[in-house]
Write an enzyme that holds these catalytic residues in place. Structure first.
Site, PDB file in Angstrom:
ATOM      1  N   CYS A   1      -5.300  -1.217  17.495  1.00 17.98           N
ATOM      2  CA  CYS A   1      -6.296  -0.687  18.250  1.00 17.98           C
ATOM      3  C   CYS A   1      -5.992   0.375  19.436  1.00 17.98           C
ATOM      4  O   CYS A   1      -4.996  -0.053  19.782  1.00 17.98           O
ATOM      5  CB  CYS A   1      -7.622  -1.600  18.687  1.00 17.98           C
ATOM      6  SG  CYS A   1      -8.202  -2.424  17.259  1.00 17.98           S
TER       7      CYS A   1
ATOM      8  N   ARG B   1      -4.064   5.335  16.217  1.00 17.05           N
ATOM      9  CA  ARG B   1      -3.767   3.884  16.397  1.00 17.05           C
ATOM     10  C   ARG B   1      -4.922   3.058  15.605  1.00 17.05           C
ATOM     11  O   ARG B   1      -4.600   1.700  15.436  1.00 17.05           O
ATOM     12  CB  ARG B   1      -3.839   3.285  17.774  1.00 17.05           C
ATOM     13  CG  ARG B   1      -2.410   3.705  18.311  1.00 17.05           C
ATOM     14  CD  ARG B   1      -2.445   3.378  19.993  1.00 17.05           C
ATOM     15  NE  ARG B   1      -2.337   1.884  20.040  1.00 17.05           N
ATOM     16  CZ  ARG B   1      -1.343   1.089  20.478  1.00 17.05           C
ATOM     17  NH1 ARG B   1      -0.119   1.767  20.784  1.00 17.05           N
ATOM     18  NH2 ARG B   1      -1.373  -0.315  20.556  1.00 17.05           N
TER      19      ARG B   1
ATOM     20  N   TRP C   1      -8.911  -0.593  14.750  1.00 22.15           N
ATOM     21  CA  TRP C   1      -8.411  -0.945  13.386  1.00 22.15           C
ATOM     22  C   TRP C   1      -9.017  -2.478  12.841  1.00 22.15           C
ATOM     23  O   TRP C   1      -8.340  -3.394  13.675  1.00 22.15           O
ATOM     24  CB  TRP C   1      -6.958  -0.844  13.214  1.00 22.15           C
ATOM     25  CG  TRP C   1      -6.207  -1.257  12.040  1.00 22.15           C
ATOM     26  CD1 TRP C   1      -6.275   0.011  11.106  1.00 22.15           C
ATOM     27  CD2 TRP C   1      -5.804  -2.276  11.434  1.00 22.15           C
ATOM     28  NE1 TRP C   1      -5.722  -0.296   9.980  1.00 22.15           N
ATOM     29  CE2 TRP C   1      -5.514  -1.776   9.914  1.00 22.15           C
ATOM     30  CE3 TRP C   1      -5.761  -3.415  11.680  1.00 22.15           C
ATOM     31  CZ2 TRP C   1      -4.886  -2.536   9.375  1.00 22.15           C
ATOM     32  CZ3 TRP C   1      -5.142  -4.315  10.839  1.00 22.15           C
ATOM     33  CH2 TRP C   1      -5.019  -3.997   9.530  1.00 22.15           C
TER      34      TRP C   1
ATOM     35  N   ASN D   1      -7.311  -5.496  21.857  1.00 15.38           N
ATOM     36  CA  ASN D   1      -6.369  -5.318  20.946  1.00 15.38           C
ATOM     37  C   ASN D   1      -5.339  -6.424  20.709  1.00 15.38           C
ATOM     38  O   ASN D   1      -4.952  -6.863  21.360  1.00 15.38           O
ATOM     39  CB  ASN D   1      -5.271  -3.947  21.169  1.00 15.38           C
ATOM     40  CG  ASN D   1      -4.408  -3.753  20.156  1.00 15.38           C
ATOM     41  OD1 ASN D   1      -4.582  -3.943  18.824  1.00 15.38           O
ATOM     42  ND2 ASN D   1      -3.357  -3.432  20.485  1.00 15.38           N
ATOM     43  N   GLY D   2      -5.667  -6.925  19.328  1.00 17.07           N
ATOM     44  CA  GLY D   2      -4.835  -8.323  18.997  1.00 17.07           C
ATOM     45  C   GLY D   2      -5.574  -9.095  18.321  1.00 17.07           C
ATOM     46  O   GLY D   2      -6.789  -8.709  17.504  1.00 17.07           O
TER      47      GLY D   2
ATOM     48  N   GLU E   1      11.478   5.323   0.248  1.00 17.16           N
ATOM     49  CA  GLU E   1      10.606   5.992   1.319  1.00 17.16           C
ATOM     50  C   GLU E   1       9.651   6.711   0.543  1.00 17.16           C
ATOM     51  O   GLU E   1       8.485   7.056   1.012  1.00 17.16           O
ATOM     52  CB  GLU E   1      11.637   6.575   2.217  1.00 17.16           C
ATOM     53  CG  GLU E   1      10.644   7.308   3.102  1.00 17.16           C
ATOM     54  CD  GLU E   1      10.004   6.542   4.160  1.00 17.16           C
ATOM     55  OE1 GLU E   1       9.165   6.936   4.916  1.00 17.16           O
ATOM     56  OE2 GLU E   1      10.129   5.298   4.248  1.00 17.16           O
TER      57      GLU E   1
ATOM     58  N   LYS F   1       5.594   6.906   0.850  1.00 17.56           N
ATOM     59  CA  LYS F   1       4.828   8.034   1.377  1.00 17.56           C
ATOM     60  C   LYS F   1       3.740   8.219   0.472  1.00 17.56           C
ATOM     61  O   LYS F   1       2.556   8.467   0.892  1.00 17.56           O
ATOM     62  CB  LYS F   1       5.552   9.187   1.598  1.00 17.56           C
ATOM     63  CG  LYS F   1       6.405   8.916   3.018  1.00 17.56           C
ATOM     64  CD  LYS F   1       5.567   9.215   4.051  1.00 17.56           C
ATOM     65  CE  LYS F   1       6.205   8.401   5.353  1.00 17.56           C
ATOM     66  NZ  LYS F   1       6.427   7.058   5.187  1.00 17.56           N
TER      67      LYS F   1
ATOM     68  N   GLU G   1       1.021   5.749   0.524  1.00 20.64           N
ATOM     69  CA  GLU G   1       0.356   5.673   1.745  1.00 20.64           C
ATOM     70  C   GLU G   1      -0.874   6.840   2.041  1.00 20.64           C
ATOM     71  O   GLU G   1      -1.941   6.593   2.264  1.00 20.64           O
ATOM     72  CB  GLU G   1       1.000   5.841   3.164  1.00 20.64           C
ATOM     73  CG  GLU G   1       2.039   4.866   3.445  1.00 20.64           C
ATOM     74  CD  GLU G   1       2.963   4.965   4.579  1.00 20.64           C
ATOM     75  OE1 GLU G   1       3.092   4.268   5.266  1.00 20.64           O
ATOM     76  OE2 GLU G   1       3.639   6.047   4.473  1.00 20.64           O
TER      77      GLU G   1
ATOM     78  N   HIS H   1      16.029  -3.137 -17.605  1.00 20.49           N
ATOM     79  CA  HIS H   1      15.772  -4.499 -17.380  1.00 20.49           C
ATOM     80  C   HIS H   1      14.172  -4.699 -17.142  1.00 20.49           C
ATOM     81  O   HIS H   1      13.790  -5.899 -16.674  1.00 20.49           O
ATOM     82  CB  HIS H   1      16.560  -5.036 -16.428  1.00 20.49           C
ATOM     83  CG  HIS H   1      18.133  -4.993 -16.502  1.00 20.49           C
ATOM     84  ND1 HIS H   1      18.622  -5.702 -17.528  1.00 20.49           N
ATOM     85  CD2 HIS H   1      19.020  -4.349 -15.903  1.00 20.49           C
ATOM     86  CE1 HIS H   1      19.977  -5.369 -17.479  1.00 20.49           C
ATOM     87  NE2 HIS H   1      20.245  -4.586 -16.626  1.00 20.49           N
TER      88      HIS H   1
ATOM     89  N   LYS I   1      -1.265   3.480  13.026  1.00 16.27           N
ATOM     90  CA  LYS I   1       0.275   3.745  13.511  1.00 16.27           C
ATOM     91  C   LYS I   1       1.181   2.721  14.189  1.00 16.27           C
ATOM     92  O   LYS I   1       2.121   2.622  13.674  1.00 16.27           O
ATOM     93  CB  LYS I   1       0.071   4.932  14.458  1.00 16.27           C
ATOM     94  CG  LYS I   1       1.341   5.525  15.012  1.00 16.27           C
ATOM     95  CD  LYS I   1       1.874   6.547  13.734  1.00 16.27           C
ATOM     96  CE  LYS I   1       3.137   7.350  14.123  1.00 16.27           C
ATOM     97  NZ  LYS I   1       3.705   7.820  12.852  1.00 16.27           N
TER      98      LYS I   1
END
Length: 602
Positions: free
Chosen positions: A2, A27, A76, A102-103, A482, A486, A489, A505, A597
């Site tokens: 947050c 954030r 968040w 935040n936490g 990566e 992306k 996301e 396999h 973020k």
């Protein structure tokens, strides 16, 4: 994850807190809110699920904003649904105390039960509400806000950055434990914030709250209280020069501009760090021991930062013949640490909770820890033996792009310098890598230009595809990983990366007519066989990094030779394709759903 802001000053406190909050919305953007005290003692309290911009009407223009103290929050969600009722700031029973947090409060349920039994009324589903009621309970006559916050803090288990507004006195106070919080003074007031980015342009320096510090901000400015009973303020940190380098460009979204900025970021890193490579000066300047005293290298990170670490590890592995491994930070609790291990801990924000918890697992007798971060005042930087700034500048898009490139190149510069200082590298291979490093900005620029139109065309072609495969071998595999990350996301489509040799396999069962398969070509000749296997099943191959020569009317694929860290410029088309597909699907590429973020909870 947050965002927290607060301001106490002579006027326009709500405006200052809200403006700072806009800079932190990446954030957390599930909901937002603000609480402020007016000069007549009344309170402004507004919460919304429509983002920080929706708070503007409630706050009003700065010229008419007479508030003197304010706290703001962008959320968040961890506990409780995304509703205005669950948004912060959260108030106590009497509307005097307003808290932003935040936490995670790990003992919230036990505290909730206790507080309810004492007569407190709960109005939300969030764990943070217990903090408001604990402060309310402690804020008796003769007890000031800082002492009440200490009493509440001592009951909490977990992690927190907490800022509280006392609407009666107009004071604010903050404390932190395993979550970031800073304090910064201006000519007309004091800020508290969870990130220095909130106050960029407003201040030149700031102070960082260490675990369990408490800062009270009243009429006389900030007053510090620490667990050792000291009242001296913490030392000042200058606002990093790169914090002022926001991305601008031709795109309406931040991510597009940040992709375009990558060649300039690469040039900044190479120009700043490459002069210290050939003589080992960069490595020695960090205070790191010679590589002769290291038996192995372990890179620790999460998501994109872990991928960057895997690319960096390639230098130690392929150039210096040092064993390396990549550790997913959230799994460190299950890992056995070996002595004489150089640990490279990577986090864009320097506040990634899983990385910090991984360092907590390190044994007393261990090798050095090098922090690679975009914030040299962060918790990670302060807890490491050495720190290097990745020089990316602020990145607003939640899905990392330019920070990935900056992390790879910064780590590569350090690794090359260490290898050179140790004398372990073959001269020809070292020179080839050094040339590739110097050429990296131009290679990235060419990739950005060459893939503008093809990435949009591929997005149109694959708009209805339900899943994607990303393949690579050796140094190319990390870029395949990566690329898959992306795409997940940004587009919310399933994407999987695999070593190309593993197709037969199991994963080859996923390939059907038209299945999109992206192959990152690092020059391994075996990729031609892997591609043939996909093509025979009707898969649609997109080869990244190939070099094609037309001979007698036929296309001949030429192997590309690459540096120890692999084809970094190959990540650009993967980023661009993910963005183009997401835009075509109507996604918000700057704010992907369910993500934030800076991941400060574990």
């Amino acid at each position: 994850m947050c965002g927290i802001t607060a301001f106490r000053g002579t006027t326009a406190a709500a405006t200052r807190a809200r403006t700072a909050l806009e800079r932190l919305e990446y954030r957390g953007y599930d909901s937002a809110g603000i609480a402020a005290r007016r000069p007549d003692g009344t309170t402004l309290h507004e919460r919304t699920v429509r983002g920080v911009a929706a708070l503007a009407a409630a706050v009003g223009p700065a010229e008419t904003d007479a508030t003197t103290a304010a706290v703001g929050h962008t959320r968040w969600a961890t506990h409780g649904a995304v509703t205005a009722q669950n948004a912060h700031p959260i108030e106590d029973c009497g509307g005097r105390v307003f808290v932003v947090h935040n936490g995670i409060v790990e003992n919230a349920e036990a505290l909730r039960t206790e507080l309810r039994a004492a007569g407190h009324r709960f109005a939300t589903e969030v764990d943070s509400e217990v903090i408001a009621h604990l402060i309310e309970q402690a804020l008796r006559p003769g007890v000031d806000l800082g002492d009440a916050l200490v009493a509440a803090r001592d009951r909490l288990e977990g992690s927190w950055a907490v800022v509280v507004l006392d609407a009666r006195s107009g004071e604010i106070a903050g404390t932190a434990h395993a979550s970031p919080l800073i304090c910064a003074e201006t000519g007309d007031g004091v800020y508290l914030a969870s990130d220095v980015g909130a106050v960029v342009g407003e201040v030149a320096a700031f102070r960082v709250l260490e675990d369990d510090d408490v800062v009270e901000v009243g009429g006389a400015g900030p007053r510090w209280h620490r667990h050792d009973h000291s009242t001296r303020p913490r030392g000042l940190w200058p606002v990093p020069r790169t914090a002022l380098l926001g991305s601008t460009g031709r795109h309406d979204d931040h991510m597009g501009n940040e992709i375009d900025e990558q060649p300039a970021v690469a040039r900044r890193v190479v120009d700043a760090l490459s002069p210290g490579i050939a003589d080992g000066r960069l490595w020695k300047g960090l205070g790191l021991p010679p590589l002769d005293g290291v038996d192995r290298v372990c890179v620790v990170g999460c998501g994109t930062s872990l991928h960057a670490g895997q690319a960096i590890a390639g230098v130690f592995e392929r150039l210096a013949a040092l064993p390396t491994r990549a550790l997913v930070a959230s799994e460190a609790v299950h890992d056995l640490w070996e002595p004489r291990t150089l640990v490279i801990a990577i986090s864009q924000s320097g506040e990634t909770a899983d990385v910090l918890r991984a360092l907590d697992r390190l044994p007393a007798r261990r090798g050095p820890v090098l922090a690679l971060t975009n914030s040299t005042s962060s918790s990670l930087a302060r807890r490491s033996d050495a720190v290097i700034d990745c020089l990316a500048g602020p990145e607003v898009g939640v899905a990392a792009t330019k920070t990935f490139v900056a992390q790879v190149l910064t780590g590569v510069c350090v690794a090359l310098s260490g290898v050179c200082a140790s004398g372990r590298a073959d001269a020809a291979r070292f020179d080839a890598d050094l040339r590739a490093l110097v050429a990296a900005p131009e290679a990235l620029r060419a990739a950005v230009e060459e893939w503008r139109e093809p990435s949009a065309a591929l997005a149109a072609e694959f708009a209805t595809a339900s899943g994607f495969l990303f393949l690579g071998r050796g140094s190319g595999l990390v870029y395949a990983a990566e690329g898959a990350l992306k795409l997940k996301e940004l587009s919310y489509r399933w994407a999987e990366h695999q070593p190309a040799g593993e197709l037969k396999h199991g994963p080859l069962a996923l390939v059907d007519a038209g299945t999109p398969v992206f192959v990152v070509d690092n020059g391994d000749p075996r990729l031609d066989v892997d591609i043939a296997e996909v093509t025979a099943r009707g898969g649609r191959i997109v080869r990244i990094g190939e070099r094609v020569l037309t001979v007698g009317g036929s296309a001949v694929h030429l192997p590309r030779s690459g540096p120890s860290w692999g084809p970094l410029d190959g990540v650009v088309p993967l980023q661009m394709f993910a963005r183009e597909l997401a835009l075509r699907l109507g996604r918000n590429v700057d704010k992907p759903r369910n993500l934030a973020k800076s991941v400060t909870v574990s």
